[in-house]
Scaffold this active site. Structure first.
Site, PDB file in Angstrom:
ATOM      1  N   LEU A   1       4.260   9.901  74.526  1.00  7.50           N
ATOM      2  CA  LEU A   1       5.371   9.835  75.460  1.00  7.50           C
ATOM      3  C   LEU A   1       6.122   8.545  75.436  1.00  7.50           C
ATOM      4  CD1 LEU A   1       3.939  11.050  79.006  1.00  7.50           C
ATOM      5  CD2 LEU A   1       5.093  12.610  77.476  1.00  7.50           C
ATOM      6  N   HIS A   2       7.582   8.797  75.035  1.00  2.93           N
ATOM      7  CA  HIS A   2       8.411   7.727  74.984  1.00  2.93           C
ATOM      8  C   HIS A   2       9.828   8.128  75.141  1.00  2.93           C
ATOM      9  CE1 HIS A   2       8.991   9.436  70.995  1.00  2.93           C
ATOM     10  NE2 HIS A   2      10.242   8.736  70.927  1.00  2.93           N
ATOM     11  N   ARG A   3      10.269   9.499  75.551  1.00  2.00           N
ATOM     12  CA  ARG A   3      11.548   9.745  75.820  1.00  2.00           C
ATOM     13  C   ARG A   3      12.235   9.100  77.101  1.00  2.00           C
ATOM     14  NH1 ARG A   3      13.575  11.277  71.561  1.00  2.00           N
ATOM     15  NH2 ARG A   3      12.231  12.448  70.244  1.00  2.00           N
ATOM     16  N   ARG A  47       8.384   1.085  74.785  1.00  2.00           N
ATOM     17  CA  ARG A  47       9.098   1.413  75.884  1.00  2.00           C
ATOM     18  C   ARG A  47       8.240   2.052  76.924  1.00  2.00           C
ATOM     19  NH1 ARG A  47      14.216   3.339  76.939  1.00  2.00           N
ATOM     20  NH2 ARG A  47      14.950   3.492  74.849  1.00  2.00           N
TER      21      ARG A  47
END
Ligand code: UD1
Length: 381
Positions: free
Chosen positions: A216-218, A251
Site C-alpha cells: 500500500l502506498h497510494r 511514504r
C-alpha cells in the site's frame, strides 16, 4: 552504459522511480544485443534520482543487471511540483550540453512527465513506453503524468488494445501507435527462475499458500492515519489468522510510525528487492495491493489479487487476469477474501503480447524509426 561514444542516434533512456527499473531493463538488454550485432544506436541511461534509497533503487539495478546510469540528476524528494521542476531544469541542462536524438520514457511517474516536457520543448522527440493507459481518476498524480506525457509523445509503445483505443480516441494517428506488449512482464519471465525466498521466510515460518502479501502506498490509502488504521484493522479481520507480509514503502512508513497501536498479524518488512518480492507473490494465497504494476505480475503468475482502488488504468488485469477492484472501503475486504478462501477466485489468463519479447520489439522499432529518420509527430503539426 559506455555506449555513448560514436556517431549513431543517441537515445536517452529515462528512469526515476522503482516501477521504472523493471520496465527499462529489457529495453536496455535488447538494445545492447542489437549494438553487438552492429546497430548504430547509442544509449545514455539517465537516472533522475526520484527514488534514491538502496532499497528503492540500487537493489533493483543490481538484481536486474541494469548498468550504472551514465547520468544521475539526483533530484531527491519534494512535492509533486518541486520534483517536476527540479527534473526539468536538470534534464534540460543535460540536453543543452549534449542533445540526444530521442527521449524514451516509461510508465507514469513524475520523472516520466518531467523529462518528456523538457525534451519536447527542445524539439527532442519523445517515445513513451506504456503510453495510452488511463484510469480516468485525476486524483492520482500518475494520471496527470500520463495525460501530459501522452499529449506530447511522438511514438507510443503500448501494452494493450485498450491503450491503443484510448490513444485513437484522443486523435493519435495509427502510424504513431506500436502495440508491443509489456516490458514489465519481460522482466518477470526473465527472472522467474531466480526468484528467491527472503531471509525472514524461514525465520518467520512462512509456508506456501499460507500467507498474504500486501503493498500500500497510494496517498488515498495511506496518508490519512485514521483511514489507514481502519484499513489495517479490516485486513486483520479478513485474513483468517494467516500472516500478512507487508513490505513498507517509505511514504507508508511515515503514517505507520505515527499510529498509536501497531496492528497485529502484520509482518512488517522493508521494501523487498525484486527477486524476493516476486518469490513472496508467487507463493502467496493472495495479494492485497493498491499498486498497478503488481496487478500485472499477479495476472501472469496466476495469483489472486485484491486491489484497494476504485479504478484501474490496467483493465485487462481484471477482464483477463486474476485482479479484482474492490474500492477503498475497508468493509469490502472480508467478502472478497471469503470468496478467495471458498476457492471461488477466477483462474485468469494472460493478455496478448505479455510474452517476454517486448524489449526486443521496442529495440527493433527504435532502430527502424531512428534509422529511417522518420519525422516525429510534432514536425507535422
Ligand atoms: C512513486 C510514483 C508511483 C509509484 C511509486 C512506487 C509518482 C507520482 N509516483 O510514488 O507511481 O507507484 O513511486 O514506489 O512518481 N522516499 C524515500 N526514499 C526513496 C524514495 C522516496 O524515502 O528512495 C520517500 C520520499 O521522501 C517521499 C515518499 O517516499 O516522502 C514518496 O516518494 P515519491 O517519489 O514522492 O513518490 P512515491 O509515493 O514513491
Amino acid at each position: 552504459m559506455h555506449t555513448t561514444s560514436g556517431t549513431g542516434p543517441l537515445i536517452d533512456v529515462i528512469a526515476g522511480a522503482r516501477p521504472n527499473f523493471m520496465k527499462i531493463a529489457p529495453i536496455l538488454r535488447a538494445l545492447k544485443t542489437r549494438q553487438a550485432a552492429g546497430s548504430p544506436l547509442r544509449v545514455r541511461l539517465v537516472h533522475t534520482g526520484q527514488h534514491y534509497d538502496e532499497r528503492m533503487s540500487g537493489d533493483f539495478f543490481r538484481q536486474l543487471g541494469i548498468p550504472d546510469p551514465d547520468v544521475n540528476l539526483e533530484v531527491g524528494s519534494g512535492t509533486q511540483a518541486e520534483q517536476t521542476a527540479a527534473i526539468m531544469v536538470r534534464y534540460e541542462q543535460l540536453l543543452l550540453n549534449a542533445r540526444s536524438a530521442l527521449c524514451l520514457v516509461v510508465g507514469d511517474v513524475t520523472s516520466t512527465m518531467a523529462c518528456a516536457i523538457a525534451a519536447q520543448k527542445l524539439r527532442v522527440p519523445v517515445a513513451h513506453v506504456e503510453g495510452g493507459i488511463r484510469s480516468g481518476d485525476w486524483g492520482m498524480p500518475e494520471e496527470i503524468n500520463r495525460l501530459v506525457t501522452d499529449a506530447i509523445t511522438d511514438w507510443f509503445f503500448t501494452t494493450s488494445e485498450v491503450a491503443n483505443a484510448n490513444l485513437r480516441k484522443a486523435g493519435v494517428a495509427d502510424e504513431r501507435i506500436f502495440f508491443v506488449g509489456n516490458t514489465m512482464i519481460d522482466t518477470l519471465l526473465a527472472n522467474r527462475a531466480q526468484f528467491r525466498a527472503p531471509a525472514f521466510w524461514s525465520e518467520r515460518g512462512l509456508r506456501e499458500g499460507q500467507y498474504f502479501v500486501m503493498t500500500l502506498h497510494r496517498p488515498a490509502n495511506v496518508d490519512d492515519s485514521q483511514g489507514f488504521a481502519n484499513l489495517l484493522r479490516a485486513v486483520g479481520q479478513a485474513v483468517r489468522g494467516l500472516p500478512v507480509v507487508f513490505p513498507v514503502h517509505p511514504r507508508t512508513a511515515k503514517t505507520l510510525s505515527a499510529l498509536p497501536d501497531k496492528p497485529a498479524g502484520l509482518l512488517l518488512v522493508d521494501p523487498q528487492p525484486y527477486l524476493e518480492f516476486n518469490y513472496l507473490v508467487q507463493h502467496a494465497r493472495g495479494v492485497i495491493t493498491d499498486s498497478g504494476g503488481v496487478t500485472e505480475e499477479t495476472t501472469v503468475l496466476g495469483v489472486p489479487c485484491v486491489t484497494l482502488r476504485d479504478t484501474t488504468e490496467r483493465p485487462e488485469t481484471v477482464t483477463i487476469g486474476t485482479n479484482e477492484l474492490i474500492g477503498t472501503d475497508p468493509a469490502a475486504l472480508k467478502p472478497a477474501l471469503d470468496r478467495l478462501f471458498a476457492g471461488q477466485w477466477k483462474k485468469g489468463g494472460v493478455p496478448d503480447k505479455w510474452d517476454g519479447r517486448t524489449g526486443e520489439r521496442i529495440a527493433e522499432l527504435l532502430e527502424r524509426l531512428l534509422g529511417e529518420g522518420r519525422a516525429p509527430a510534432g514536425s507535422r503539426r
